[in-house]
Design a protein around this motif. Structure first.
Motif, PDB file in Angstrom:
ATOM      1  N   LEU A 371      -6.501  23.994  58.949  1.00 49.13           N
ATOM      2  CA  LEU A 371      -7.827  23.924  58.948  1.00 49.13           C
ATOM      3  C   LEU A 371      -7.975  22.779  60.329  1.00 49.13           C
ATOM      4  O   LEU A 371      -7.373  21.970  60.157  1.00 49.13           O
ATOM      5  N   VAL A 372      -8.906  23.197  61.175  1.00 42.42           N
ATOM      6  CA  VAL A 372      -8.985  22.544  62.310  1.00 42.42           C
ATOM      7  C   VAL A 372     -10.700  22.210  62.200  1.00 42.42           C
ATOM      8  O   VAL A 372     -11.464  22.788  62.557  1.00 42.42           O
ATOM      9  N   ALA A 373     -10.742  20.665  62.060  1.00 45.95           N
ATOM     10  CA  ALA A 373     -12.315  20.281  62.148  1.00 45.95           C
ATOM     11  C   ALA A 373     -12.698  19.660  63.502  1.00 45.95           C
ATOM     12  O   ALA A 373     -11.995  19.449  64.329  1.00 45.95           O
ATOM     13  N   ASP A 374     -14.090  19.389  63.333  1.00 46.77           N
ATOM     14  CA  ASP A 374     -14.564  18.506  64.522  1.00 46.77           C
ATOM     15  C   ASP A 374     -14.462  19.210  65.810  1.00 46.77           C
ATOM     16  O   ASP A 374     -14.011  18.855  66.914  1.00 46.77           O
ATOM     17  N   VAL A 375     -14.474  20.746  65.822  1.00 42.25           N
ATOM     18  CA  VAL A 375     -14.273  21.607  67.102  1.00 42.25           C
ATOM     19  C   VAL A 375     -15.722  22.069  67.389  1.00 42.25           C
ATOM     20  O   VAL A 375     -16.692  21.951  66.289  1.00 42.25           O
ATOM     21  N   THR A 376     -15.849  22.657  68.439  1.00 44.13           N
ATOM     22  CA  THR A 376     -17.434  23.401  68.943  1.00 44.13           C
ATOM     23  C   THR A 376     -17.065  24.475  69.725  1.00 44.13           C
ATOM     24  O   THR A 376     -16.054  24.880  69.923  1.00 44.13           O
ATOM     25  N   ASP A 377     -18.095  25.001  69.456  1.00 43.04           N
ATOM     26  CA  ASP A 377     -18.270  26.329  70.384  1.00 43.04           C
ATOM     27  C   ASP A 377     -17.801  25.987  71.796  1.00 43.04           C
ATOM     28  O   ASP A 377     -18.055  24.986  72.475  1.00 43.04           O
ATOM     29  N   GLY A 378     -17.070  26.881  72.381  1.00 38.17           N
ATOM     30  CA  GLY A 378     -16.369  26.664  73.802  1.00 38.17           C
ATOM     31  C   GLY A 378     -15.187  26.543  73.754  1.00 38.17           C
ATOM     32  O   GLY A 378     -14.248  26.782  74.765  1.00 38.17           O
ATOM     33  N   VAL A 379     -14.670  25.950  72.593  1.00 40.81           N
ATOM     34  CA  VAL A 379     -13.012  25.720  72.559  1.00 40.81           C
ATOM     35  C   VAL A 379     -12.554  26.956  72.105  1.00 40.81           C
ATOM     36  O   VAL A 379     -12.881  27.693  71.259  1.00 40.81           O
ATOM     37  N   ALA A 380     -11.209  27.362  72.755  1.00 44.75           N
ATOM     38  CA  ALA A 380     -10.712  28.572  72.714  1.00 44.75           C
ATOM     39  C   ALA A 380     -10.372  28.869  71.023  1.00 44.75           C
ATOM     40  O   ALA A 380     -10.474  30.149  70.677  1.00 44.75           O
ATOM     41  N   ILE A 381      -9.927  27.899  70.098  1.00 38.32           N
ATOM     42  CA  ILE A 381      -9.903  28.217  68.993  1.00 38.32           C
ATOM     43  C   ILE A 381     -10.927  28.974  68.131  1.00 38.32           C
ATOM     44  O   ILE A 381     -10.823  29.631  67.013  1.00 38.32           O
ATOM     45  N   VAL A 382     -12.323  28.478  68.583  1.00 39.53           N
ATOM     46  CA  VAL A 382     -13.420  29.019  68.234  1.00 39.53           C
ATOM     47  C   VAL A 382     -14.043  30.322  68.788  1.00 39.53           C
ATOM     48  O   VAL A 382     -14.443  31.259  68.105  1.00 39.53           O
ATOM     49  N   ASP A 383     -13.677  30.404  70.140  1.00 36.97           N
ATOM     50  CA  ASP A 383     -13.917  31.348  70.879  1.00 36.97           C
ATOM     51  C   ASP A 383     -13.154  32.834  70.857  1.00 36.97           C
ATOM     52  O   ASP A 383     -13.564  33.825  71.142  1.00 36.97           O
ATOM     53  N   GLU A 384     -11.971  32.391  70.683  1.00 38.59           N
ATOM     54  CA  GLU A 384     -11.011  33.576  70.757  1.00 38.59           C
ATOM     55  C   GLU A 384     -10.764  33.863  69.259  1.00 38.59           C
ATOM     56  O   GLU A 384     -10.516  32.966  68.171  1.00 38.59           O
ATOM     57  N   GLU A 385     -10.318  35.082  68.909  1.00 38.45           N
ATOM     58  CA  GLU A 385      -9.869  35.348  67.553  1.00 38.45           C
ATOM     59  C   GLU A 385      -8.483  35.085  67.339  1.00 38.45           C
ATOM     60  O   GLU A 385      -7.425  35.233  68.012  1.00 38.45           O
ATOM     61  N   GLN A 386      -8.156  34.343  66.238  1.00 42.28           N
ATOM     62  CA  GLN A 386      -6.922  33.589  65.834  1.00 42.28           C
ATOM     63  C   GLN A 386      -5.791  34.902  65.319  1.00 42.28           C
ATOM     64  O   GLN A 386      -4.646  34.798  65.672  1.00 42.28           O
ATOM     65  N   PHE A 387      -6.534  35.504  64.464  1.00 39.92           N
ATOM     66  CA  PHE A 387      -5.724  36.499  63.478  1.00 39.92           C
ATOM     67  C   PHE A 387      -4.478  35.917  63.134  1.00 39.92           C
ATOM     68  O   PHE A 387      -3.341  36.587  63.292  1.00 39.92           O
ATOM     69  N   GLY A 388      -4.634  34.742  62.418  1.00 41.31           N
ATOM     70  CA  GLY A 388      -3.659  33.915  61.792  1.00 41.31           C
ATOM     71  C   GLY A 388      -3.998  33.052  60.842  1.00 41.31           C
ATOM     72  O   GLY A 388      -5.215  33.050  60.571  1.00 41.31           O
ATOM     73  N   PRO A 389      -3.276  32.263  60.175  1.00 37.31           N
ATOM     74  CA  PRO A 389      -3.608  31.218  59.295  1.00 37.31           C
ATOM     75  C   PRO A 389      -4.362  29.944  59.825  1.00 37.31           C
ATOM     76  O   PRO A 389      -3.771  28.785  59.686  1.00 37.31           O
ATOM     77  N   VAL A 390      -5.275  30.283  60.776  1.00 36.83           N
ATOM     78  CA  VAL A 390      -6.046  29.055  61.087  1.00 36.83           C
ATOM     79  C   VAL A 390      -7.351  29.180  61.081  1.00 36.83           C
ATOM     80  O   VAL A 390      -8.164  30.426  61.383  1.00 36.83           O
ATOM     81  N   LEU A 391      -8.318  28.322  60.699  1.00 38.76           N
ATOM     82  CA  LEU A 391      -9.578  28.260  60.681  1.00 38.76           C
ATOM     83  C   LEU A 391     -10.303  27.204  60.937  1.00 38.76           C
ATOM     84  O   LEU A 391     -10.299  26.010  60.805  1.00 38.76           O
ATOM     85  N   PRO A 392     -11.072  27.437  62.364  1.00 36.99           N
ATOM     86  CA  PRO A 392     -11.765  26.194  62.874  1.00 36.99           C
ATOM     87  C   PRO A 392     -13.271  25.937  62.180  1.00 36.99           C
ATOM     88  O   PRO A 392     -13.638  26.954  61.781  1.00 36.99           O
ATOM     89  N   ILE A 393     -13.589  24.839  61.879  1.00 32.46           N
ATOM     90  CA  ILE A 393     -14.673  24.370  61.029  1.00 32.46           C
ATOM     91  C   ILE A 393     -15.460  23.696  61.782  1.00 32.46           C
ATOM     92  O   ILE A 393     -15.364  22.536  62.413  1.00 32.46           O
ATOM     93  N   VAL A 394     -16.859  24.171  62.223  1.00 40.44           N
ATOM     94  CA  VAL A 394     -17.709  23.574  63.075  1.00 40.44           C
ATOM     95  C   VAL A 394     -18.973  23.151  62.354  1.00 40.44           C
ATOM     96  O   VAL A 394     -19.480  23.640  61.659  1.00 40.44           O
TER      97      VAL A 394
END
Length: 478
Positions: A371-394
């Motif tokens: 779980l990745v908190a405190d990220v925003t639009d424009g960061v790769a983990i938000v803008d790209e499809e991770q297709f794995g066990p990762v979730l960005p929380i905006v």
């Protein structure tokens, strides 16, 4: 996450199916167990010549298959679903080893069971002629008949289920089908086809494992009237280009980066379990998984905390261990993508709430729920499809901003809204996606049409619309 090491012994029937479909000794290509990286077996490697021969046989078999009529075809498909049930455990075990998903949870046994259920739905969904004009002077009816030969090109994440989604409706409508399985998961798909062919007539359903050139030939083959593809947007574009020469009809279910919006007033603890599985079903390797979560500032930390607690309870490890519900990434390429996105997020100020580094103690391709908190639009983990066990929380403060964020990317497979149902429905109608779920994410039903918009593809699957999509219309006027 916890490590569990007790693994049940292989099922003898699993080896029987494997023996049916794998290449002779010394031939083919090695396929590795996703969890242990041991060799499972050797997949046959077919050529473009083999593909051409399969299409020729399918074309020759198609008229007789269509002439059997809906009733007889449906009866055979129901028998084929029974055959899946009879081989369910060995299919699930082979799938677990090759793809990596555990036997339990919404994983391998779930997928095999879904294959039988979806095949039965394809067999029994009624499709009646439609009277489109009857005004006393003109009587016109809309009928549907077979396309001919359907080419089905499948992915590695849900290889059996998505193959059934493609071939079930196509066979029901009187088409013959040539399947090109993913190079990562050919053995389980070939095993499934072998089971189905215990019931079906010769050359009605054929599998041709091979490389990308084989798939490209299938998409462009002059005797293929319909192509169904599930996979990346980039490959989907190539299939569109390849089909231009034969004007094949297309159904494309392509990449996604599904957004979820948690409204103010939602109960974080009440929705946490469903949020978790919306994101991490099949260890996040699902096209319509929740991949970016927008949470209102008023409950942001509560949602993050609730998700962290759910993640801590989910055991990860070898899929053959009955206790595990999360498995490895299926392949090195996807593992590398996940690792890169997490490291980039960390470098850009993302807060790693849980996970955040590979788990080599579990195996080579294991990456824990992150779980990745405190990220925003424009960061790769938000803008790209991770297709794995990762979730960005905006974090967001205005629902209008969350809607804008959800719609800003050139994908639109699914989306979800969480909170009061009436308020959620108002938001749902403004989201650019093929499906919007309310207080859930990713659930599909054999009677509810499914498909994407924008870069996530076009065409519908499932239900009556799915049957129509693998047929050509015929208007009888008079």
């Amino acid at each position: 996450m916890s490590e569990v090491t007790t693994v049940s012994a292989p099922d003898a029937d699993e080896f029987t199916l494997l023996h049916r479909v794998q290449a002779p000794e010394g031939e083919g290509r090695e396929i590795l167990d996703a969890a242990t990286r041991e060799v499972i077996g050797r997949a046959p490697v077919r050529t473009i010549t083999d593909l051409d021969e399969a299409v020729t046989r399918a074309k020759a078999a198609q008229p007789a298959w269509e002439e059997r009529g809906h009733e007889e075809r449906s009866a055979l498909l129901l028998k084929a679903a029974d055959a899946i049930d009879a081989h369910a455990e060995e299919l699930a075990r082979l799938l677990s080893r090759e793809q990596g998903k555990p036997l339990n949870g919404p994983n391998a046994r779930f997928e095999v069971g879904g294959c039988a259920a979806w095949l039965r739905a394809s067999a029994t969904t009624p499709l009646q002629p439609e009277v489109v004009v009857d005004d006393g002077e003109t009587h016109a009816e809309l009928h549907y008949r077979a396309v001919g030969v359907v080419g089905a090109i499948g992915p590695w994440n849900w290889p059996l289920m998505i193959t059934i989604w493609q071939i079930g409706p196509a066979l029901r409508m009187g088409n013959t089908v040539v399947v090109k399985p993913s190079e990562n998961t050919p053995l389980s798909v070939l095993a499934l086809l072998s089971v189905l062919n215990e019931v079906l007539p010769a050359d009605v359903l054929t599998g041709v494992p091979g490389d990308g050139a084989v798939g490209a030939r299938l998409a462009s083959h002059p005797d293929v009237g319909k192509v169904m593809f599930t996979g990346s947007t980039a490959t989907g574009r190539k299939i569109v280009e390849g089909s231009a020469g034969n004007f094949a009809r297309l159904t494309l279910e392509l990449g996604g980066n599904d957004a979820g919006i948690v409204l103010p007033g939602a109960d974080p603890r009440a929705i946490a379990q469903d949020l978790f599985w919306g994101a991490f079903i099949n260890t996040g390797q699902t096209c319509a998984a929740l991949k970016r979560l927008y949470v209102h500032d008023s409950i942001y930390e509560d949602v993050v905390s609730a998700l962290r607690d759910v993640a801590a309870e989910m055991p990860m490890g070898n899929g053959l261990d009955e206790k595990n519900v999360l498995g490895p990434l299926q392949n090195q390429q996807q593992f590398d993508i996940v690792s890169r996105l997490v490291e980039e997020a960390r470098a850009n100020g993302g807060r790693i709430v849980t996970g955040g580094a590979p788990a080599p103690e579990l195996g080579e391709l294991f990456y824990p729920v992150t779980l990745v908190a405190d990220v925003t639009d424009g960061v790769a983990i938000v803008d790209e499809e991770q297709f794995g066990p990762v979730l960005p929380i905006v974090r967001y403060t205005d629902v209008e901003d969350a809607i804008t964020s959800a719609n800003r990317l050139d994908v639109g497979l699914g989306a979800s809204v969480w909170g009061d149902r009436d308020e959620a429905r108002k938001v749902a109608f403004r989201l650019q996606a093929g499906t919007v779920w309310i207080n859930s994410h990713g659930g599909v039903h054999p009677m509810a049409p499914f498909g994407g918009v924008k870069g996530s593809g076009y065409g519908l699957e499932f239900g009556v619309e799915g049957l129509k999509s693998v047929a050509v219309p015929l208007v009888i006027n008079g």
